[in-house]
Design a protein around this motif. Structure first.
Motif, PDB file in Angstrom:
ATOM      1  N   CYS A 114       0.860  -1.176   0.000  1.00  0.00           N
ATOM      2  CA  CYS A 114       0.000   0.000   0.000  1.00  0.00           C
ATOM      3  C   CYS A 114       0.900   1.230   0.000  1.00  0.00           C
ATOM      4  CB  CYS A 114      -0.921   0.011   1.221  1.00  0.00           C
ATOM      5  SG  CYS A 114      -1.996   1.463   1.272  1.00  0.00           S
ATOM      6  N   SER A 115       0.678   2.111  -0.962  1.00  0.00           N
ATOM      7  CA  SER A 115       1.512   3.297  -1.106  1.00  0.00           C
ATOM      8  C   SER A 115       0.819   4.567  -0.609  1.00  0.00           C
ATOM      9  CB  SER A 115       1.918   3.461  -2.572  1.00  0.00           C
ATOM     10  OG  SER A 115       0.761   3.506  -3.388  1.00  0.00           O
ATOM     11  N   VAL A 116      -0.318   4.404   0.070  1.00  0.00           N
ATOM     12  CA  VAL A 116      -1.037   5.537   0.660  1.00  0.00           C
ATOM     13  C   VAL A 116      -1.150   5.282   2.152  1.00  0.00           C
ATOM     14  CG1 VAL A 116      -3.251   6.755   0.756  1.00  0.00           C
ATOM     15  CG2 VAL A 116      -2.340   6.011  -1.450  1.00  0.00           C
ATOM     16  N   GLN A 117      -0.691   6.230   2.956  1.00  0.00           N
ATOM     17  CA  GLN A 117      -0.771   6.068   4.415  1.00  0.00           C
ATOM     18  C   GLN A 117      -2.235   5.843   4.802  1.00  0.00           C
ATOM     19  OE1 GLN A 117       1.515   5.746   6.810  1.00  0.00           O
ATOM     20  NE2 GLN A 117      -0.110   5.554   8.274  1.00  0.00           N
ATOM     21  N   CYS A 118      -2.541   4.654   5.336  1.00  0.00           N
ATOM     22  CA  CYS A 118      -3.935   4.277   5.580  1.00  0.00           C
ATOM     23  C   CYS A 118      -4.241   3.990   7.048  1.00  0.00           C
ATOM     24  CB  CYS A 118      -4.318   3.080   4.705  1.00  0.00           C
ATOM     25  SG  CYS A 118      -3.308   1.610   4.976  1.00  0.00           S
ATOM     26  N   GLY A 119      -3.309   4.236   7.937  1.00  0.00           N
ATOM     27  CA  GLY A 119      -3.565   4.016   9.350  1.00  0.00           C
ATOM     28  C   GLY A 119      -2.413   3.323  10.041  1.00  0.00           C
ATOM     29  N   VAL A 120      -2.661   2.918  11.277  1.00  0.00           N
ATOM     30  CA  VAL A 120      -1.596   2.366  12.119  1.00  0.00           C
ATOM     31  C   VAL A 120      -1.011   1.058  11.585  1.00  0.00           C
ATOM     32  CG1 VAL A 120      -2.361   3.513  14.215  1.00  0.00           C
ATOM     33  CG2 VAL A 120      -3.262   1.255  13.654  1.00  0.00           C
ATOM     34  N   GLY A 121      -1.761   0.271  10.851  1.00  0.00           N
ATOM     35  CA  GLY A 121      -1.262  -1.001  10.316  1.00  0.00           C
ATOM     36  C   GLY A 121      -0.762  -0.902   8.892  1.00  0.00           C
ATOM     37  N   HIS A 122      -0.588   0.315   8.392  1.00  0.00           N
ATOM     38  CA  HIS A 122      -0.199   0.552   6.998  1.00  0.00           C
ATOM     39  C   HIS A 122       1.042  -0.232   6.581  1.00  0.00           C
ATOM     40  CE1 HIS A 122       0.917   2.674   3.350  1.00  0.00           C
ATOM     41  NE2 HIS A 122       2.069   3.015   3.910  1.00  0.00           N
ATOM     42  N   SER A 123       2.060  -0.248   7.420  1.00  0.00           N
ATOM     43  CA  SER A 123       3.323  -0.887   7.036  1.00  0.00           C
ATOM     44  C   SER A 123       3.199  -2.398   6.859  1.00  0.00           C
ATOM     45  CB  SER A 123       4.417  -0.565   8.055  1.00  0.00           C
ATOM     46  OG  SER A 123       4.067  -1.097   9.321  1.00  0.00           O
ATOM     47  N   SER A 124       2.143  -2.995   7.389  1.00  0.00           N
ATOM     48  CA  SER A 124       1.972  -4.446   7.213  1.00  0.00           C
ATOM     49  C   SER A 124       1.122  -4.792   5.991  1.00  0.00           C
ATOM     50  CB  SER A 124       1.334  -5.052   8.478  1.00  0.00           C
ATOM     51  OG  SER A 124       0.015  -4.572   8.625  1.00  0.00           O
ATOM     52  N   MET A 125       0.663  -3.797   5.267  1.00  0.00           N
ATOM     53  CA  MET A 125      -0.207  -4.028   4.110  1.00  0.00           C
ATOM     54  C   MET A 125       0.660  -4.321   2.892  1.00  0.00           C
ATOM     55  SD  MET A 125      -3.452  -1.781   3.012  1.00  0.00           S
ATOM     56  CE  MET A 125      -4.496  -2.307   1.680  1.00  0.00           C
ATOM     57  N   ARG A 126       1.028  -5.608   2.775  1.00  0.00           N
ATOM     58  CA  ARG A 126       1.963  -6.068   1.743  1.00  0.00           C
ATOM     59  C   ARG A 126       1.519  -7.412   1.176  1.00  0.00           C
ATOM     60  NH1 ARG A 126       6.652  -3.520   1.712  1.00  0.00           N
ATOM     61  NH2 ARG A 126       7.024  -1.983   3.321  1.00  0.00           N
ATOM     62  N   GLY A 127       2.091  -7.758   0.068  1.00  0.00           N
ATOM     63  CA  GLY A 127       1.881  -9.057  -0.536  1.00  0.00           C
ATOM     64  C   GLY A 127       3.045  -9.371  -1.449  1.00  0.00           C
TER      65      GLY A 127
END
Length: 132
Positions: A114-127
């Protein structure tokens, strides 16, 4: 402007700059567009706090990849989808399905995130995109 909005704008600007760098460096030169030699692989994906589903996509070199990513959250920020090695940087607004097309021209394991800051768990939004 809220702190979250400012951070989101900064992330988008960095993504745009990175895309420009890849274009200038020759990695996205339109005259060298990869020629599809494989099959068309289509995937329906969702983006929601804080995950992509599916988290793993596997294709072969030469396949044309079509991702249809739908934002499922109901916030203002939405999400982003980026694969740096393929020069992909797209915004996925909430409630919208965004198509992304590319040719899997490089083999390896590539992280999408995820390349848009989306909240506290943003950095874990990967695949992971696996290209055999």
């Amino acid at each position: 402007m809220t702190k979250t909005t400012r951070l989101g704008v900064i992330v988008v600007l960095i993504a745009i700059a990175a895309g420009g760098f890849l274009f200038i460096s020759g990695n996205l030169n339109p005259s060298e567009t990869p020629v599809p030699t494989g099959q068309v692989q289509e995937f329906e994906m969702t983006a929601k706090q804080f995950e992509f589903n599916p988290r793993r996509i596997e294709v072969n070199v030469g396949d044309t990849v079509i991702l249809r990513i739908t934002g499922l959250d109901r916030g203002d920020e939405g999400h982003g989808f980026a694969i740096i090695e393929y020069g992909i940087f797209r915004v996925i607004p909430d409630g919208v399905t965004v198509p992304i097309h590319f040719v899997a021209s490089k083999s390896g394991a590539f992280t999408f995130f995820c390349s848009v800051q989306c909240g506290v768990g943003h950095s874990s939004m990967r695949g992971t995109l696996i290209v055999n």
